[in-house]
Write a protein that holds these residues in place. Structure first.
Motif, short mmCIF file in Angstrom:
data_model
loop_
_atom_site.label_atom_id
_atom_site.label_comp_id
_atom_site.label_asym_id
_atom_site.label_seq_id
_atom_site.Cartn_x
_atom_site.Cartn_y
_atom_site.Cartn_z
N PRO A 1 0.82 -1.22 0.00
CA PRO A 1 0.00 0.00 0.00
C PRO A 1 0.85 1.27 0.00
CG PRO A 1 -0.75 -1.56 1.67
CD PRO A 1 0.57 -2.06 1.17
N ALA A 2 2.06 1.18 0.53
CA ALA A 2 2.90 2.37 0.59
C ALA A 2 3.25 2.87 -0.81
CB ALA A 2 4.18 2.05 1.37
N LEU A 3 3.25 1.98 -1.78
CA LEU A 3 3.61 2.36 -3.14
C LEU A 3 2.40 2.81 -3.96
CD1 LEU A 3 6.13 -0.52 -3.94
CD2 LEU A 3 6.66 1.85 -3.35
N VAL A 4 1.19 2.73 -3.36
CA VAL A 4 -0.03 3.12 -4.08
C VAL A 4 -0.78 4.17 -3.26
CG1 VAL A 4 -2.07 2.25 -5.27
CG2 VAL A 4 -0.11 0.73 -4.91
N PRO A 5 -0.30 5.43 -3.27
CA PRO A 5 -0.89 6.46 -2.41
C PRO A 5 -2.39 6.65 -2.65
CG PRO A 5 1.08 7.27 -3.56
CD PRO A 5 0.80 5.92 -4.10
N ASN A 6 -2.84 6.45 -3.90
CA ASN A 6 -4.26 6.67 -4.18
C ASN A 6 -5.18 5.66 -3.50
OD1 ASN A 6 -4.47 9.01 -5.84
ND2 ASN A 6 -3.52 7.86 -7.52
N LEU A 7 -4.61 4.59 -2.94
CA LEU A 7 -5.43 3.61 -2.22
C LEU A 7 -6.21 4.27 -1.08
CD1 LEU A 7 -3.47 0.25 -1.74
CD2 LEU A 7 -5.77 0.55 -2.65
N ALA A 8 -5.68 5.38 -0.55
CA ALA A 8 -6.33 6.06 0.56
C ALA A 8 -7.73 6.53 0.19
CB ALA A 8 -5.48 7.25 1.00
N ASN A 9 -7.96 6.76 -1.10
CA ASN A 9 -9.25 7.27 -1.54
C ASN A 9 -10.18 6.20 -2.11
OD1 ASN A 9 -8.37 9.91 -0.90
ND2 ASN A 9 -7.21 9.91 -2.85
N VAL A 10 -9.73 4.96 -2.07
CA VAL A 10 -10.56 3.87 -2.59
C VAL A 10 -11.69 3.59 -1.60
CG1 VAL A 10 -10.57 1.37 -2.99
CG2 VAL A 10 -8.84 2.81 -4.07
N ASP A 11 -12.87 3.34 -2.15
CA ASP A 11 -14.04 3.06 -1.33
C ASP A 11 -13.72 1.95 -0.31
OD1 ASP A 11 -17.30 3.36 -1.54
OD2 ASP A 11 -16.65 1.38 -0.83
N PRO A 12 -14.04 2.19 0.98
CA PRO A 12 -13.67 1.20 2.01
C PRO A 12 -14.30 -0.17 1.78
CG PRO A 12 -14.76 3.12 2.98
CD PRO A 12 -14.66 3.40 1.53
N ALA A 13 -15.53 -0.19 1.26
CA ALA A 13 -16.20 -1.48 1.03
C ALA A 13 -15.46 -2.29 -0.05
CB ALA A 13 -17.65 -1.26 0.62
N LEU A 14 -14.97 -1.59 -1.06
CA LEU A 14 -14.24 -2.28 -2.13
C LEU A 14 -12.85 -2.68 -1.65
CD1 LEU A 14 -15.20 0.01 -5.16
CD2 LEU A 14 -16.21 -2.17 -4.51
N PHE A 15 -12.24 -1.77 -0.86
CA PHE A 15 -10.90 -2.03 -0.33
C PHE A 15 -10.92 -3.29 0.53
CE2 PHE A 15 -7.45 -1.38 2.75
CZ PHE A 15 -6.41 -1.06 1.89
N ALA A 16 -12.04 -3.50 1.25
CA ALA A 16 -12.12 -4.63 2.17
C ALA A 16 -12.76 -5.85 1.51
CB ALA A 16 -12.94 -4.22 3.40
N ASN A 17 -13.00 -5.77 0.19
CA ASN A 17 -13.66 -6.89 -0.49
C ASN A 17 -12.98 -8.21 -0.16
OD1 ASN A 17 -13.69 -8.76 -3.10
ND2 ASN A 17 -15.61 -7.62 -3.02
N GLU A 18 -13.81 -9.17 0.24
CA GLU A 18 -13.33 -10.46 0.69
C GLU A 18 -12.41 -11.15 -0.32
OE1 GLU A 18 -16.82 -12.55 1.84
OE2 GLU A 18 -15.67 -14.24 2.62
N ASP A 19 -12.82 -11.10 -1.60
CA ASP A 19 -12.06 -11.84 -2.61
C ASP A 19 -10.74 -11.16 -2.96
OD1 ASP A 19 -13.70 -14.03 -2.98
OD2 ASP A 19 -15.07 -12.89 -4.24
N LEU A 20 -10.70 -9.84 -2.84
CA LEU A 20 -9.44 -9.15 -3.13
C LEU A 20 -8.47 -9.25 -1.95
CD1 LEU A 20 -10.51 -5.90 -5.04
CD2 LEU A 20 -9.64 -8.04 -5.94
N ASN A 21 -8.98 -9.70 -0.81
CA ASN A 21 -8.15 -9.85 0.40
C ASN A 21 -8.13 -11.29 0.90
OD1 ASN A 21 -7.42 -6.91 1.45
ND2 ASN A 21 -9.49 -6.84 0.63
N PRO A 22 -7.75 -12.23 0.06
CA PRO A 22 -7.76 -13.62 0.52
C PRO A 22 -6.76 -13.78 1.67
CG PRO A 22 -6.67 -13.46 -1.62
CD PRO A 22 -7.22 -12.11 -1.30
N GLY A 23 -7.23 -14.38 2.76
CA GLY A 23 -6.36 -14.55 3.93
C GLY A 23 -6.05 -13.23 4.61
N GLY A 24 -6.87 -12.20 4.35
CA GLY A 24 -6.68 -10.92 5.01
C GLY A 24 -5.56 -10.08 4.43
N VAL A 25 -5.02 -10.49 3.29
CA VAL A 25 -3.94 -9.72 2.66
C VAL A 25 -4.44 -9.15 1.33
CG1 VAL A 25 -1.57 -9.79 1.81
CG2 VAL A 25 -2.28 -11.32 3.67
N LEU A 26 -4.20 -7.86 1.11
CA LEU A 26 -4.66 -7.23 -0.13
C LEU A 26 -3.82 -7.75 -1.31
CD1 LEU A 26 -6.61 -5.06 -1.30
CD2 LEU A 26 -4.68 -3.47 -1.19
N MET A 27 -4.47 -8.50 -2.20
CA MET A 27 -3.76 -9.09 -3.34
C MET A 27 -4.12 -8.40 -4.65
SD MET A 27 -1.95 -11.42 -1.89
CE MET A 27 -1.37 -12.61 -3.08
#
Lengths: 287, 344
Positions: free
Chosen positions: B96-122
């Motif tokens: 995330p440190a290399l993607v500053p715009n992540l701060a503005n990504v919708d929280p629901a999408l940021f926390a999407n279960e499938d994009l965070n398998p095992g709790g890690v943003l992939m």
């Protein structure tokens, strides 16, 4: 000497038949054989997929009441369409073959064949425009008759039958026309000289002699209509699910070729069975 | 003196070349990342150049990642496939440190279960869209806010859904308040769809088909896709796209970095640019799906479909994103749907 001549003739015949048979082999037999093979597999033999030989696809037909019900529906529609094509096509062919002469006959024949030159999809789409609520047909009737007319034909089984009859009636007209045209005019003159009326000539001479053409036309209509899927889908709306659309779904929508192939072969077997059952009657009338 | 100048010039030429990488992006053709202006702007800002490669199906994308290690630096993966790619070790966690715009990504999408398998943003949420419904504004001056309108006898014969087993089943599950990804009461779904059947005028099959039936007045209310709705509205069709209180069926595309990538920093920089408002505003004007970046959505013109209809985080919160569907489930749904249609 004669023997060699005979052999040469056989060779010539073989050489002339070879292209046709090779074509049949590649265009008909091989694809059908591939489909028959697919119908016995548990899954498509693609990379990374497990498959084995099975009859499960054929059993699936009996497991769900939906498949036999839809097959019956398709056969019923095919029978109705065939009958209507015969009823509508024969008089047309009769007039073309026995009444109209010269250039106007050519022009009318051309009009009969004309729909074949347009894409089948375009023909069916034009029917959806005609039949839809408030469409061309409703609007025309409303203009002539008092009040708003709503035929309510769109997206019914009737709409499917109308579209199919329109698509397939030329087959009956053409086959019946060829049969009627081949009837010797002297037969009819003789009948007339013996005092036969028009109806009797029609019943005793024209109909029996045109029967082979009508039967050929009926088979040409019945077989493809039983498997039709495009017309029911577009014109039938929610009533438009037939055995043909179910087979199409298996190939196009869910990529289950084995089941689609098995259903196709069941349809093929049933249609062949119907033709075989009817063949004694047909042979008698043809003989 | 001349020598010094030459040395400086040479250094100036070499320095950016040493920092600049060529990153290779794997995506659908014509899907945002390969727009000429976007690539040019990225190269001008960072010095990195971008080369594209394309896939034509999700399976092909996975196969390419498996068989070509090191060949790609950024890959587009639909969220339904991200867990599989992560489980196979094909992609690496996002930094995330290399993607500053992540701060503005919708929280629901940021926390999407499938994009965070095992709790890690992939995968970085990039774009999304909906299957919901649209109404004819001539019939509905005030758009309805519930799926119940499909079962309202007042609209009998003017309702349509798509002839698709998965979509139909998930739609009914949504109306019943079930989880579309774990339908526990299939009998209720069957009964709900059976009750819907007499309401239906005809099934729609394509966007063009949908537009014609809506324009002719045959449809008053019909299921529809958000991207198609945006196009139909811009073509002047009098419709309103509705995301009802029951929610809607969503898809979500993410951008990931392959585990075998050798240009990880440049890849992250490119992903950051892809969720940048500046990039999205221009893409939206050319017809883009909804963005994951709430700042980007808010920066759009007020008339933009992606701001007016989909820009509200409230809408995102109601969406149920589609998860992978296995073959057995798919076939069960198809059978259910065919039996319903055969009974007509």
């Amino acid at each position: 000497m004669a023997d060699r001549g005979e052999r040469a003739a056989t060779g010539r015949a073989l050489a002339m038949l070879a292209p046709a048979y090779l074509w049949l082999l590649f265009a008909v037999f091989l694809p059908l054989a591939a489909m028959a093979w697919f119908s016995l597999l548990s899954d498509l033999p693609l990379r990374g997929r497990e498959w084995h030989l099975t009859l499960a696809n054929y059993r699936a037909f009996l497991d769900s009441p939906a498949y036999p019900a839809l097959l019956w529906k398709s056969l019923r529609i095919a029978a109705v369409v065939t009958l209507l094509c015969l009823v509508a096509g024969f008089p047309c062919a009769l007039v073309l073959a026995r009444v109209i002469r010269g250039r106007s006959r050519e022009a009318l024949l051309l009009l009969v064949i004309l729909p074949f030159w347009s894409n089948a999809l375009v023909r069916v789409f034009s029917w959806t425009i005609l039949l839809r609520p408030g469409g061309v047909l409703d609007a025309a009737l409303s203009a002539v008759l008092p009040g708003e007319v709503r035929l309510g034909l769109a997206f019914t089984e009737t709409a499917v039958v109308i579209g199919l009859v329109h698509s397939y009636v030329p087959y009956v007209i053409l086959t019946a026309y060829l049969a009627l045209q081949a009837i010797d005019q002297s037969l009819i003159e003789a009948a007339r000289a013996l005092g036969a009326g028009r109806l009797r000539i029609l019943r005793r001479i024209l109909l029996p002699l045109a029967l082979p053409g009508l039967i050929a036309g009926a088979v040409l209509v019945f077989v493809p209509v039983a498997g039709s899927f495009m017309e029911p889908r577009l014109l039938g709306g929610r009533m438009g699910t037939t055995f043909g659309t179910v087979i199409e779904d298996q190939f196009v929508a869910v990529f289950n070729w084995p089941l689609g192939a098995a259903l196709s072969f069941i349809l093929l077997a049933v249609v062949l069975g119907i033709l075989a059952a009817a063949s004694p009657a047909l042979r008698r009338s043809l003989g | 003196m001349t020598r010094l100048l030459a040395a400086v010039a040479a250094a100036a030429l070499v320095a950016p070349a040493a920092l600049a990488d060529e990153i290779r992006v794997l995506n659908w053709q014509g899907y945002g990342t390969d727009a000429d202006w976007a690539v040019a702007a990225f190269t001008a800002a960072t010095g990195h150049t971008v080369v594209h490669d394309y896939f034509t199906s999700e399976q092909e994308m996975l196969t390419r990642l498996r068989t070509n290690p090191g060949a790609y630096d950024v890959v587009l993966i639909n969220s339904a496939f991200t867990p599989q790619a992560a489980a196979e070790g094909l992609i690496r966690p996002i930094d995330p440190a290399l993607v500053p715009n992540l701060a503005n990504v919708d929280p629901a999408l940021f926390a999407n279960e499938d994009l965070n398998p095992g709790g890690v943003l992939m995968g970085v949420p990039w774009t999304w869209g909906l299957t919901s419904f649209a109404v004819n504004t001539n019939d509905f001056p005030e758009p309805p806010d519930s799926l119940a309108v499909f079962w309202d006898p007042a609209w009998k014969g003017r309702v349509s859904i798509r002839d698709d087993a998965l979509e139909a089943v998930q739609f009914a599950a949504l109306a019943l308040g079930q989880d579309i990804n774990a339908i526990d009461d299939l009998d209720a779904v069957r009964a709900k769809l059976a009750a819907l059947m007499p309401q239906i005028a005809t099934f729609w099959s394509s966007e063009n088909d949908w537009n014609q039936n809506m324009a002719s007045g045959l449809f008053a209310v019909a299921t529809y896709w958000s991207g198609s709705a945006a196009r139909s509205i811009s073509e002047g069709l009098p419709i309103a796209f509705v995301v009802p209180e029951e929610g809607a069926i969503g898809w979500l595309d993410g951008l990931s970095v392959p585990a075998s990538s050798t240009r990880v920093e440049a890849a992250h920089a490119f992903i950051d640019w892809m969720i940048d408002p500046e990039f999205y505003i221009r893409w939206d004007a050319e017809g883009a799906p909804a963005t994951s970046n709430t700042l980007a959505a808010a920066a759009l013109p007020e008339t933009s479909f992606n701001r007016a209809v989909l820009g509200d985080p409230e809408v995102v919160a109601r969406v149920q994103f589609m998860r992978p569907v296995d073959d057995a489930t798919r076939e069960a749904y198809l059978l259910l749907w065919q039996e319903l249609k055969a009974a007509q």
